[in-house]
Design a protein around this motif. Structure first.
Motif, PDB file in Angstrom:
ATOM      1  N   LEU A   1       6.463   2.321   9.869  1.00  0.00           N
ATOM      2  CA  LEU A   1       5.847   1.922   8.596  1.00  0.00           C
ATOM      3  C   LEU A   1       5.075   3.078   7.829  1.00  0.00           C
ATOM      4  O   LEU A   1       4.716   2.707   6.667  1.00  0.00           O
ATOM      5  CB  LEU A   1       5.109   0.518   8.736  1.00  0.00           C
ATOM      6  N   ILE A   2       4.931   3.873   8.506  1.00  0.00           N
ATOM      7  CA  ILE A   2       4.334   4.992   7.818  1.00  0.00           C
ATOM      8  C   ILE A   2       5.497   6.422   7.827  1.00  0.00           C
ATOM      9  O   ILE A   2       6.046   6.790   8.944  1.00  0.00           O
ATOM     10  CB  ILE A   2       2.915   5.495   8.215  1.00  0.00           C
ATOM     11  N   ALA A   3       5.364   7.239   6.846  1.00  0.00           N
ATOM     12  CA  ALA A   3       6.122   8.441   7.097  1.00  0.00           C
ATOM     13  C   ALA A   3       5.395   9.491   7.787  1.00  0.00           C
ATOM     14  O   ALA A   3       4.257  10.191   7.440  1.00  0.00           O
ATOM     15  CB  ALA A   3       6.339   9.071   5.365  1.00  0.00           C
TER      16      ALA A   3
ATOM     17  N   ALA B   1       0.920  -1.172   0.023  1.00  0.00           N
ATOM     18  CA  ALA B   1      -0.081  -0.187  -0.122  1.00  0.00           C
ATOM     19  C   ALA B   1       0.954   1.296   0.144  1.00  0.00           C
ATOM     20  O   ALA B   1       2.033   1.461   0.540  1.00  0.00           O
ATOM     21  CB  ALA B   1      -0.922   0.012   1.327  1.00  0.00           C
ATOM     22  N   GLN B   2       0.455   2.082  -0.617  1.00  0.00           N
ATOM     23  CA  GLN B   2       1.217   3.717  -0.666  1.00  0.00           C
ATOM     24  C   GLN B   2       0.375   4.535   0.336  1.00  0.00           C
ATOM     25  O   GLN B   2       1.147   5.363   0.990  1.00  0.00           O
ATOM     26  CB  GLN B   2       1.243   4.303  -2.179  1.00  0.00           C
TER      27      GLN B   2
ATOM     28  N   THR C   1       5.988   4.363   4.256  1.00  0.00           N
ATOM     29  CA  THR C   1       7.352   4.681   4.483  1.00  0.00           C
ATOM     30  C   THR C   1       8.022   4.365   3.393  1.00  0.00           C
ATOM     31  O   THR C   1       7.861   3.343   2.612  1.00  0.00           O
ATOM     32  CB  THR C   1       8.084   4.113   5.460  1.00  0.00           C
ATOM     33  N   GLY C   2       8.764   5.457   2.565  1.00  0.00           N
ATOM     34  CA  GLY C   2       9.374   4.971   1.148  1.00  0.00           C
ATOM     35  C   GLY C   2       8.613   5.145   0.194  1.00  0.00           C
ATOM     36  O   GLY C   2       8.984   4.939  -1.285  1.00  0.00           O
ATOM     37  N   GLN C   3       7.154   5.232   0.334  1.00  0.00           N
ATOM     38  CA  GLN C   3       6.310   5.538  -0.956  1.00  0.00           C
ATOM     39  C   GLN C   3       5.854   6.830  -1.234  1.00  0.00           C
ATOM     40  O   GLN C   3       4.735   7.130  -1.737  1.00  0.00           O
ATOM     41  CB  GLN C   3       5.006   4.564  -0.781  1.00  0.00           C
ATOM     42  N   GLU C   4       6.491   7.892  -0.454  1.00  0.00           N
ATOM     43  CA  GLU C   4       5.989   9.352  -0.613  1.00  0.00           C
ATOM     44  C   GLU C   4       5.804   9.728  -1.570  1.00  0.00           C
ATOM     45  O   GLU C   4       4.740  10.596  -1.956  1.00  0.00           O
ATOM     46  CB  GLU C   4       6.980   9.996   0.484  1.00  0.00           C
ATOM     47  N   ALA C   5       6.553   9.388  -2.539  1.00  0.00           N
ATOM     48  CA  ALA C   5       6.485  10.194  -4.028  1.00  0.00           C
ATOM     49  C   ALA C   5       5.155   9.923  -4.714  1.00  0.00           C
ATOM     50  O   ALA C   5       4.385  10.580  -5.222  1.00  0.00           O
ATOM     51  CB  ALA C   5       7.734   9.973  -4.688  1.00  0.00           C
ATOM     52  N   LEU C   6       4.860   8.504  -4.704  1.00  0.00           N
ATOM     53  CA  LEU C   6       3.751   8.094  -5.134  1.00  0.00           C
ATOM     54  C   LEU C   6       2.558   8.721  -4.577  1.00  0.00           C
ATOM     55  O   LEU C   6       1.299   8.757  -5.064  1.00  0.00           O
ATOM     56  CB  LEU C   6       3.690   6.629  -5.176  1.00  0.00           C
ATOM     57  N   ALA C   7       2.547   8.434  -3.083  1.00  0.00           N
ATOM     58  CA  ALA C   7       1.302   8.842  -2.373  1.00  0.00           C
ATOM     59  C   ALA C   7       1.051  10.155  -2.391  1.00  0.00           C
ATOM     60  O   ALA C   7      -0.261  10.560  -1.991  1.00  0.00           O
ATOM     61  CB  ALA C   7       1.682   8.189  -1.080  1.00  0.00           C
TER      62      ALA C   7
ATOM     63  N   ALA D   1      -5.477   5.052  16.729  1.00  0.00           N
ATOM     64  CA  ALA D   1      -4.542   3.890  17.399  1.00  0.00           C
ATOM     65  C   ALA D   1      -3.950   3.071  16.546  1.00  0.00           C
ATOM     66  O   ALA D   1      -2.586   2.731  16.667  1.00  0.00           O
ATOM     67  CB  ALA D   1      -5.566   2.982  18.150  1.00  0.00           C
ATOM     68  N   TRP D   2      -4.441   2.451  15.277  1.00  0.00           N
ATOM     69  CA  TRP D   2      -3.912   1.841  14.544  1.00  0.00           C
ATOM     70  C   TRP D   2      -2.832   2.481  13.716  1.00  0.00           C
ATOM     71  O   TRP D   2      -1.737   1.909  13.001  1.00  0.00           O
ATOM     72  CB  TRP D   2      -4.949   1.093  13.427  1.00  0.00           C
ATOM     73  N   MET D   3      -3.134   3.697  13.416  1.00  0.00           N
ATOM     74  CA  MET D   3      -2.068   4.517  12.580  1.00  0.00           C
ATOM     75  C   MET D   3      -0.955   4.717  13.807  1.00  0.00           C
ATOM     76  O   MET D   3       0.186   4.575  13.305  1.00  0.00           O
ATOM     77  CB  MET D   3      -2.525   5.802  12.273  1.00  0.00           C
ATOM     78  N   ASP D   4      -1.194   4.906  14.762  1.00  0.00           N
ATOM     79  CA  ASP D   4       0.160   4.983  15.924  1.00  0.00           C
ATOM     80  C   ASP D   4       0.767   3.611  15.917  1.00  0.00           C
ATOM     81  O   ASP D   4       1.678   3.760  15.833  1.00  0.00           O
ATOM     82  CB  ASP D   4      -0.426   5.189  17.256  1.00  0.00           C
TER      83      ASP D   4
END
Length: 249
Positions: free
Chosen positions: A88-90, A69-70, A217-223, A78-81
């Motif tokens: 795993l997220i930027a 997933a991007q 994380t690592g998918q910022e350009a696409l996201a 909570a799940w984002m935390d």
């Protein structure tokens, strides 16, 4: 120059020369609004949006296991935390996007009720079940259990709960008449003509219902182009049409 044309030009100039594909993992309660928004984004950008809907808990676990997933849009913080703690997220792309209300929904038309500790919910159910998303994992179920507990209703009704994998599955049980009542978000009820809102839970009976979004994380350009669009006035208008409250900075 119109706002829509300005946005179209920004998306076009900010994109690569060839169309991109962005995969979005999103809470099931977002489906009706987000399907519409993704279609508009695709028309404006030329990119393709692949949408995967489920309970936020299931989606977060899939991302933990390496699902490609991007973008992740959760129905609670909570799940984002959890994903942020796992790296795993930027973090700098994370933002609170939407708010919602928790509703008691009924099959077909329903007389309105006030949801207080005096509500005879067990009596209303009769021989039927109260449809809820998983009460120990899925945000809608977590909020619902918390609200019912705060109102001193959980102990009496817990044995009559039918749990489902996500909030839209709980909504479907009520819409089809398999359960006379359910606990969903207000926006879910507005999306299904087979149900009505019997009442809204007091906002102080549960934690605020907040939908954060972030890039993997690592998918910022696409996201980032899609995240930017989710925060646009056009997307805000669609979210509000479907009953969400749009959160600003």
């Amino acid at each position: 120059m119109t706002r829509t044309l300005t946005l179209l030009l920004a998306l076009t100039l900010g994109s690569a020369a060839t169309a991109e594909q962005v995969t979005v993992f999103a809470a099931a309660s977002l489906k009706t609004a987000l399907d519409e928004i993704a279609t508009a984004y695709e028309a404006a950008s030329g990119d393709t949006v692949v949408l995967s809907y489920a309970g936020s808990s299931a989606l977060a676990r899939q991302i933990q296991q390496g699902a490609p997933a991007q973008v992740f849009v959760s129905a609670n913080t909570a799940w984002m935390d959890v994903l942020q703690e796992d790296g795993l997220i930027a973090e700098d792309t994370r933002a609170d996007l939407l708010a919602n209300r928790l509703a008691l929904v009924a099959h077909g038309p329903s007389a309105p009720v006030e949801i207080t500790p005096d509500l005879d919910l067990v009596g209303m159910l009769g021989e039927g079940r109260l449809a809820m998303a998983l009460v120990d994992a899925v945000p809608a179920g977590l909020y619902g259990k918390q609200a019912l507990t705060t109102l001193d209703l959980w102990e009496s009704v817990s044995g009559n709960v039918a749990q489902t994998d996500n909030v839209r599955a709980a909504l479907a049980l009520v819409s089809l008449g398999e359960a006379p009542f359910g606990v969903t978000y207000r926006t879910d009820a507005l999306a299904d003509p087979g149900v009505s809102i019997a009442g809204l839970f007091p906002e102080d009976s549960h934690d605020p219902i907040t939908y954060p979004m972030a890039a993997r994380t690592g998918q910022e350009a696409l996201a980032q182009p899609f995240l930017t669009y989710l925060s646009s006035p056009e997307a805000a208008e669609t979210f509000e049409t479907h009953g969400f409250a749009v959160l600003g900075d």
